[in-house]
Design an enzyme around this catalytic site. Structure first.
Site, PDB file in Angstrom:
ATOM      1  N   PRO A 113     -55.248 -47.148  -3.833  1.00  0.00           N
ATOM      2  CA  PRO A 113     -56.401 -48.044  -3.889  1.00  0.00           C
ATOM      3  C   PRO A 113     -57.137 -48.049  -5.231  1.00  0.00           C
ATOM      4  O   PRO A 113     -57.261 -47.015  -5.880  1.00  0.00           O
ATOM      5  CB  PRO A 113     -57.325 -47.519  -2.785  1.00  0.00           C
ATOM      6  CG  PRO A 113     -56.869 -46.144  -2.501  1.00  0.00           C
ATOM      7  CD  PRO A 113     -55.401 -46.120  -2.793  1.00  0.00           C
ATOM      8  N   ASN A 114     -57.584 -49.233  -5.571  1.00  0.00           N
ATOM      9  CA  ASN A 114     -58.391 -49.518  -6.768  1.00  0.00           C
ATOM     10  C   ASN A 114     -57.587 -49.519  -8.072  1.00  0.00           C
ATOM     11  O   ASN A 114     -58.116 -49.887  -9.114  1.00  0.00           O
ATOM     12  CB  ASN A 114     -59.589 -48.548  -6.889  1.00  0.00           C
ATOM     13  CG  ASN A 114     -60.485 -48.630  -5.671  1.00  0.00           C
ATOM     14  OD1 ASN A 114     -60.980 -49.712  -5.349  1.00  0.00           O
ATOM     15  ND2 ASN A 114     -60.687 -47.536  -4.978  1.00  0.00           N
ATOM     16  N   ARG A 119     -61.744 -51.024 -14.505  1.00  0.00           N
ATOM     17  CA  ARG A 119     -62.486 -50.048 -13.731  1.00  0.00           C
ATOM     18  C   ARG A 119     -62.676 -48.767 -14.541  1.00  0.00           C
ATOM     19  O   ARG A 119     -61.716 -48.132 -14.952  1.00  0.00           O
ATOM     20  CB  ARG A 119     -61.652 -49.748 -12.485  1.00  0.00           C
ATOM     21  CG  ARG A 119     -62.042 -48.543 -11.729  1.00  0.00           C
ATOM     22  CD  ARG A 119     -60.866 -48.088 -10.876  1.00  0.00           C
ATOM     23  NE  ARG A 119     -61.275 -47.030 -10.004  1.00  0.00           N
ATOM     24  CZ  ARG A 119     -60.463 -46.108  -9.525  1.00  0.00           C
ATOM     25  NH1 ARG A 119     -59.190 -46.146  -9.816  1.00  0.00           N
ATOM     26  NH2 ARG A 119     -60.905 -45.171  -8.750  1.00  0.00           N
ATOM     27  N   TYR A 139     -60.207 -44.118 -16.845  1.00  0.00           N
ATOM     28  CA  TYR A 139     -58.832 -44.535 -16.533  1.00  0.00           C
ATOM     29  C   TYR A 139     -58.149 -45.301 -17.675  1.00  0.00           C
ATOM     30  O   TYR A 139     -56.988 -45.676 -17.547  1.00  0.00           O
ATOM     31  CB  TYR A 139     -58.827 -45.377 -15.249  1.00  0.00           C
ATOM     32  CG  TYR A 139     -59.322 -44.606 -14.043  1.00  0.00           C
ATOM     33  CD1 TYR A 139     -58.536 -43.615 -13.473  1.00  0.00           C
ATOM     34  CD2 TYR A 139     -60.594 -44.833 -13.506  1.00  0.00           C
ATOM     35  CE1 TYR A 139     -58.985 -42.877 -12.386  1.00  0.00           C
ATOM     36  CE2 TYR A 139     -61.063 -44.105 -12.417  1.00  0.00           C
ATOM     37  CZ  TYR A 139     -60.253 -43.130 -11.866  1.00  0.00           C
ATOM     38  OH  TYR A 139     -60.696 -42.392 -10.800  1.00  0.00           O
ATOM     39  N   ASN A 193     -49.067 -42.290  -7.296  1.00  0.00           N
ATOM     40  CA  ASN A 193     -50.471 -42.030  -7.575  1.00  0.00           C
ATOM     41  C   ASN A 193     -51.231 -42.540  -6.354  1.00  0.00           C
ATOM     42  O   ASN A 193     -51.509 -43.734  -6.253  1.00  0.00           O
ATOM     43  CB  ASN A 193     -50.944 -42.752  -8.836  1.00  0.00           C
ATOM     44  CG  ASN A 193     -52.403 -42.417  -9.134  1.00  0.00           C
ATOM     45  OD1 ASN A 193     -53.098 -41.833  -8.297  1.00  0.00           O
ATOM     46  ND2 ASN A 193     -52.867 -42.791 -10.322  1.00  0.00           N
ATOM     47  N   ALA A 223     -57.484 -42.400  -4.403  1.00  0.00           N
ATOM     48  CA  ALA A 223     -58.414 -41.661  -3.533  1.00  0.00           C
ATOM     49  C   ALA A 223     -57.737 -41.102  -2.287  1.00  0.00           C
ATOM     50  O   ALA A 223     -58.197 -40.094  -1.729  1.00  0.00           O
ATOM     51  CB  ALA A 223     -59.581 -42.558  -3.143  1.00  0.00           C
ATOM     52  N   ASP A 253     -47.764 -36.677   5.560  1.00  0.00           N
ATOM     53  CA  ASP A 253     -46.771 -36.638   6.642  1.00  0.00           C
ATOM     54  C   ASP A 253     -45.603 -37.573   6.342  1.00  0.00           C
ATOM     55  O   ASP A 253     -44.439 -37.227   6.579  1.00  0.00           O
ATOM     56  CB  ASP A 253     -47.407 -37.026   7.989  1.00  0.00           C
ATOM     57  CG  ASP A 253     -48.251 -35.907   8.580  1.00  0.00           C
ATOM     58  OD1 ASP A 253     -48.219 -34.773   8.049  1.00  0.00           O
ATOM     59  OD2 ASP A 253     -48.955 -36.164   9.575  1.00  0.00           O
ATOM     60  N   GLU A 257     -46.157 -36.498  -8.235  1.00  0.00           N
ATOM     61  CA  GLU A 257     -47.523 -36.985  -8.041  1.00  0.00           C
ATOM     62  C   GLU A 257     -48.164 -37.185  -9.416  1.00  0.00           C
ATOM     63  O   GLU A 257     -48.073 -36.288 -10.262  1.00  0.00           O
ATOM     64  CB  GLU A 257     -48.285 -35.918  -7.240  1.00  0.00           C
ATOM     65  CG  GLU A 257     -49.746 -36.199  -7.006  1.00  0.00           C
ATOM     66  CD  GLU A 257     -50.415 -35.031  -6.249  1.00  0.00           C
ATOM     67  OE1 GLU A 257     -49.714 -34.088  -5.794  1.00  0.00           O
ATOM     68  OE2 GLU A 257     -51.653 -35.070  -6.137  1.00  0.00           O
ATOM     69  N   HIS A 306     -51.676 -38.423 -11.574  1.00  0.00           N
ATOM     70  CA  HIS A 306     -53.080 -38.849 -11.680  1.00  0.00           C
ATOM     71  C   HIS A 306     -53.362 -39.179 -13.133  1.00  0.00           C
ATOM     72  O   HIS A 306     -53.013 -38.383 -14.022  1.00  0.00           O
ATOM     73  CB  HIS A 306     -54.033 -37.750 -11.209  1.00  0.00           C
ATOM     74  CG  HIS A 306     -53.742 -37.331  -9.819  1.00  0.00           C
ATOM     75  ND1 HIS A 306     -54.009 -38.132  -8.742  1.00  0.00           N
ATOM     76  CD2 HIS A 306     -53.131 -36.233  -9.330  1.00  0.00           C
ATOM     77  CE1 HIS A 306     -53.591 -37.535  -7.647  1.00  0.00           C
ATOM     78  NE2 HIS A 306     -53.048 -36.381  -7.976  1.00  0.00           N
ATOM     79  N   ILE A 307     -53.973 -40.300 -13.347  1.00  0.00           N
ATOM     80  CA  ILE A 307     -54.270 -40.732 -14.714  1.00  0.00           C
ATOM     81  C   ILE A 307     -55.303 -39.788 -15.342  1.00  0.00           C
ATOM     82  O   ILE A 307     -55.181 -39.353 -16.478  1.00  0.00           O
ATOM     83  CB  ILE A 307     -54.784 -42.188 -14.691  1.00  0.00           C
ATOM     84  CG1 ILE A 307     -53.679 -43.105 -14.153  1.00  0.00           C
ATOM     85  CG2 ILE A 307     -55.259 -42.621 -16.081  1.00  0.00           C
ATOM     86  CD1 ILE A 307     -54.167 -44.496 -13.766  1.00  0.00           C
ATOM     87  N   SER A 308     -56.327 -39.487 -14.567  1.00  0.00           N
ATOM     88  CA  SER A 308     -57.396 -38.604 -15.065  1.00  0.00           C
ATOM     89  C   SER A 308     -57.071 -37.157 -14.714  1.00  0.00           C
ATOM     90  O   SER A 308     -56.222 -36.893 -13.851  1.00  0.00           O
ATOM     91  CB  SER A 308     -58.729 -39.005 -14.434  1.00  0.00           C
ATOM     92  OG  SER A 308     -58.695 -38.781 -13.032  1.00  0.00           O
ATOM     93  N   ARG A 318     -63.006 -33.018 -12.731  1.00  0.00           N
ATOM     94  CA  ARG A 318     -63.954 -33.963 -12.139  1.00  0.00           C
ATOM     95  C   ARG A 318     -64.620 -33.350 -10.899  1.00  0.00           C
ATOM     96  O   ARG A 318     -64.631 -32.130 -10.750  1.00  0.00           O
ATOM     97  CB  ARG A 318     -63.221 -35.281 -11.846  1.00  0.00           C
ATOM     98  CG  ARG A 318     -62.636 -35.895 -13.121  1.00  0.00           C
ATOM     99  CD  ARG A 318     -61.904 -37.186 -12.835  1.00  0.00           C
ATOM    100  NE  ARG A 318     -62.806 -38.203 -12.325  1.00  0.00           N
ATOM    101  CZ  ARG A 318     -62.404 -39.356 -11.788  1.00  0.00           C
ATOM    102  NH1 ARG A 318     -61.103 -39.622 -11.695  1.00  0.00           N
ATOM    103  NH2 ARG A 318     -63.277 -40.233 -11.348  1.00  0.00           N
TER     104      ARG A 318
HETATM  105  C1  DHK Z   1     -57.299 -42.273  -9.276  1.00  0.00           C
HETATM  106  C2  DHK Z   1     -58.292 -42.492  -8.388  1.00  0.00           C
HETATM  107  O1  DHK Z   1     -58.578 -43.727  -7.980  1.00  0.00           O
HETATM  108  C3  DHK Z   1     -59.152 -41.409  -7.887  1.00  0.00           C
HETATM  109  O2  DHK Z   1     -59.598 -41.639  -6.573  1.00  0.00           O
HETATM  110  C4  DHK Z   1     -58.485 -40.062  -7.977  1.00  0.00           C
HETATM  111  C5  DHK Z   1     -56.854 -40.908  -9.637  1.00  0.00           C
HETATM  112  C6  DHK Z   1     -57.887 -39.854  -9.363  1.00  0.00           C
HETATM  113  C7  DHK Z   1     -56.288 -40.884 -11.042  1.00  0.00           C
HETATM  114  O3  DHK Z   1     -56.760 -40.124 -11.893  1.00  0.00           O
HETATM  115  O4  DHK Z   1     -55.326 -41.608 -11.301  1.00  0.00           O
HETATM  116  O5  DHK Z   1     -59.410 -39.052  -7.685  1.00  0.00           O
END
Ligand code: DHK
Length: 152
Positions: A11-12, A19, A24, A75, A78, A88, A99, A101-103, A108
């Site tokens: 999501p997002n 964003r 990001y 990724n 959230a 699962d 896995e 994560h960009i950040s 955080r």
């Molecule tokens: C991206 C998100 O949207 C957050 O909810 C995660 C992750 C971190 C990222 O760093 O790619 O906590």
């Protein structure tokens, strides 16, 4: 046949570039897709690049990957920190899971330090920006090549 890799975004991440760019970055998801597709071609991987804001859709894609893919780069955004259902689903997948994560989630808020998906992931990349996806693909290519043995 080229090994199929699913690259799943949660999501997002459709808003990447717009964003919170200070967290990001400025690259859009379309930029990431373009770069990952070019790299996948170079590495001999067949890429399915997908994004959804809906948990069930990500679960359905993992189920789909069970039938056809050697690896998943995910990724979960959230959902990383909340989704037992995605964990699962990944636990039913027999291939490799990376896995991303960009950040740097560990730098955080505390709620981002916990990842359900890490309980299944074979490798975790965090804080390397959108380039993290490419590192993930490179690592998969290495692992898949060594698993398939020397070329005849
Ligand atoms: C991206 C998100 O949207 C957050 O909810 C995660 C992750 C971190 C990222 O760093 O790619 O906590």
């Amino acid at each position: 046949m080229r090994p199929v890799v699913y690259l799943l975004n949660g999501p997002n991440l459709n808003l990447l570039g717009k964003r919170q760019p200070e967290i990001y970055g400025h690259e859009t998801l379309a930029d990431v897709e373009r770069d990952c597709r070019a790299l996948a071609t170079e590495l001999g991987l067949e890429l399915r690049f997908l994004q959804s804001n809906r948990e069930y859709e990500i679960i359905d894609w993992v189920h789909e990957a069970r039938e056809s893919a050697k690896a998943i780069v995910i990724n979960p955004a959230a959902f990383t920190h909340t989704s037992v259902a995605i964990l699962d689903a990944l636990n039913t997948f027999e291939g490799l899971v990376i896995e991303v994560h960009i950040s740097n989630v560990h730098k955080r808020e505390e709620f981002r330090h916990r990842s359900f998906v890490s309980l299944r992931a074979d490798g975790v990349i965090a804080g390397l920006g959108t380039e993290g996806y490419q590192f993930g693909l490179r690592r998969l290519a290495t692992l898949l090549a060594s698993a398939s043995g020397p070329k005849k």
